[in-house]
Design a protein around this motif. Structure first.
Motif, mmCIF file in Angstrom:
data_model
loop_
_atom_site.group_PDB
_atom_site.id
_atom_site.type_symbol
_atom_site.label_atom_id
_atom_site.label_comp_id
_atom_site.label_asym_id
_atom_site.label_seq_id
_atom_site.Cartn_x
_atom_site.Cartn_y
_atom_site.Cartn_z
ATOM 1 N N LEU A 145 0.815 -1.229 0.000
ATOM 2 C CA LEU A 145 0.000 0.000 0.000
ATOM 3 C C LEU A 145 0.844 1.274 0.000
ATOM 4 O O LEU A 145 0.502 2.243 -0.676
ATOM 5 C CB LEU A 145 -0.953 0.008 1.198
ATOM 6 C CG LEU A 145 -2.094 -1.016 1.131
ATOM 7 C CD1 LEU A 145 -2.974 -0.906 2.366
ATOM 8 C CD2 LEU A 145 -2.931 -0.832 -0.140
ATOM 9 N N HIS A 148 1.968 2.772 -3.437
ATOM 10 C CA HIS A 148 1.053 3.362 -4.427
ATOM 11 C C HIS A 148 1.317 4.860 -4.543
ATOM 12 O O HIS A 148 1.266 5.573 -3.537
ATOM 13 C CB HIS A 148 -0.407 3.152 -4.006
ATOM 14 C CG HIS A 148 -0.917 1.798 -4.346
ATOM 15 N ND1 HIS A 148 -1.179 1.409 -5.638
ATOM 16 C CD2 HIS A 148 -1.194 0.741 -3.570
ATOM 17 C CE1 HIS A 148 -1.606 0.159 -5.640
ATOM 18 N NE2 HIS A 148 -1.618 -0.277 -4.400
ATOM 19 N N ARG A 154 -4.463 3.085 -4.220
ATOM 20 C CA ARG A 154 -4.330 2.497 -2.876
ATOM 21 C C ARG A 154 -5.708 2.089 -2.342
ATOM 22 O O ARG A 154 -5.891 0.985 -1.829
ATOM 23 C CB ARG A 154 -3.678 3.524 -1.936
ATOM 24 C CG ARG A 154 -3.382 3.004 -0.548
ATOM 25 C CD ARG A 154 -2.654 4.046 0.303
ATOM 26 N NE ARG A 154 -1.396 4.441 -0.293
ATOM 27 C CZ ARG A 154 -1.124 5.662 -0.772
ATOM 28 N NH1 ARG A 154 -2.016 6.622 -0.672
ATOM 29 N NH2 ARG A 154 0.029 5.927 -1.326
#
Ligand SMILES: NC(=O)c1ccc[n+]([C@@H]2O[C@H](COP(=O)([O-])OP(=O)(O)OC[C@H]3O[C@@H](n4cnc5c(N)ncnc54)[C@H](O)[C@@H]3O)[C@@H](O)[C@H]2O)c1
Length: 393
Positions: A145, A148, A154
């Motif tokens: 995550l 991103h 995300r």
């Protein structure tokens, strides 16, 4: 979703007022399915007879539950999302509320109202974050995550995981379970597309499409809206018992299956509208630097002037870095077969609405825009050169 077997089947499409959701709704309606479109915005086109439109916001659970009232919905297509392109990409709060909070609400409403199937419209971006990917498949891990570069991707990733984890959860008041799957489309195109193509055409018409960037051998993918419609209908079928619930809890990449250079993909549109395809090619890193400066400028002044950045960083690498995926899993498990499409119908769509070059048309305005663009590029070039020098010291 066989209309002969279940003529009264009802489906609900979140984001049904948008480009893809509306097209999906129309296709399902033609198959004799009762379609409910749910969106904060009405479709721009006339709603065909038999389709019901409900105005509502997925950020409010009560809105979604109101849409289910009195209906026996057997499948939800969760298409609604926010923050995909342009300045929307920079509104983190709203992106999170819609893509994550909204998805939680949709899943909860399905469980409360006993909806047995949900197909989520995800994106390539849950895997791709600027790294080169050639013929990747669904075994690839999610992009972590924190890597991103944009909040939309995300939050789509978080939402996709929530959707797939919800597979197999029990529907309230019954012993049945919710079956879910996720489709990860490439960039969507087709006649009437509102998100990317009108912006590109406006740049072409203002004379701003003066250069391309990145490696000419870089390859990306696109998906025609009707191929994506086909994939969603097949995915919904593949969640049913008679298909062995084969798609349950599964993600699938969906594209036209024809990797192509982004700018070459656009060539028929540029030339079809009577413009010259650019011959200047700039380095990807320079354009990334340019986009970064645009984003910074937007961040600083957006409260006073919420302008549309010419390009965002995400748009730069999505356009210029090779990433394409295998369709094998979708073909094998869903029976997906991409139909051949090109940009000709898109060109016709724009021409029918008065677009296309006519002599002298917009030349003086174009000069002003080109002047502005060149100035911004010079600033980006100076920043890019000075950062290269600092890094080399
Ligand atoms: N367009 C692309 O190139 C592309 C590529 C990959 C994935 N996708 C995904 O495909 C889906 C459809 O994309 P599209 O191009 O049709 O986009 P779109 O913007 O035309 O449609 C999205 C719809 O969601 C609606 N929406 C936004 N917030 C909402 C809310 N709070 N409540 C209810 N509705 C809300 C919008 O009003 C809009 O009509 C999206 O989930 C997107 O993430 C799109």
């Amino acid at each position: 979703m066989d209309s002969q077997k279940s003529p009264k089947e009802t489906v609900l499409i979140t984001g049904g007022g948008g480009y893809f959701g509306f097209r999906l709704g129309c296709a399902l309606n033609q198959k004799g399915i009762h379609v409910i479109l749910f969106d904060i915005k009405s479709p721009t086109q006339t709603i065909p007879e038999g389709i019901k439109f409900i105005h509502g916001d997925i950020r409010h659970l009560s809105d979604i539950e109101r849409a289910f009232k009195g209906e026996d919905v057997t499948c939800v297509f969760h298409v609604a999302s926010y923050g995909m392109s342009g300045k929307e990409q920079l509104d983190r709060k709203l992106i999170e509320e819609v893509n994550v909070g909204g998805t939680d609400n949709v899943l909860q409403a399905c469980r409360r109202r006993g909806v047995p199937r949900l197909v989520y419209t995800s994106t390539f971006n849950v895997i791709f974050g600027g790294q080169v990917i050639r013929n990747g498949d669904e075994s690839l891990p999610y992009l972590p995550l924190h890597l991103h570069p944009d909040h939309y991707s995300r939050t789509k990733s978080i939402a996709e995981k929530k959707v797939l984890e919800a597979n197999g959860t029990v529907l309230e008041g019954s012993n049945r379970v919710l079956r879910t799957c996720a489709l990860r489309p490439a960039g969507i195109y087709g006649p009437g597309e509102q998100r990317h193509l009108p912006r590109i055409v406006s740049y072409i018409e203002r004379g701003l499409f003066k250069f391309v960037f990145g490696d000419p051998k870089s390859l990306v993918e696109f998906v025609h809206v009707d191929n994506l419609v086909q994939a969603h209908i097949l995915a919904s079928e593949a969640l049913k018992a008679d298909k062995g619930h084969v798609a349950s809890g599964e993600p699938y990449f969906i594209s036209d299956g024809r990797p192509v250079n982004s700018f070459e993909f656009l060539r028929p549109l540029v030339e079809g509208l009577g413009y010259t395809f650019p011959s200047v090619r700039l380095p990807l890193t320079l354009i990334y630097c340019f986009a970064f400066l645009m984003e910074m400028a937007h961040f600083i002044v957006h409260r006073l002037y919420n302008f549309q950045p010419f390009l965002t960083c995400t748009e730069v690498y999505k356009t210029g870095v090779t990433h394409y995926f295998s369709l094998e899993k979708a073909k094998k498990e869903l029976g997906y077969e991409a139909q051949p499409f090109d940009l000709q119908e898109v060109v016709e769509w724009f021409k029918a609405r008065g677009h296309g070059r006519s002599p002298g048309n917009g030349d003086s305005e174009a000069l002003v825009w080109v002047g502005l663009l060149v100035s911004l590029l010079v600033v980006a070039l100076l920043t890019w050169l000075s950062s290269s020098v600092i890094l080399s010291l």
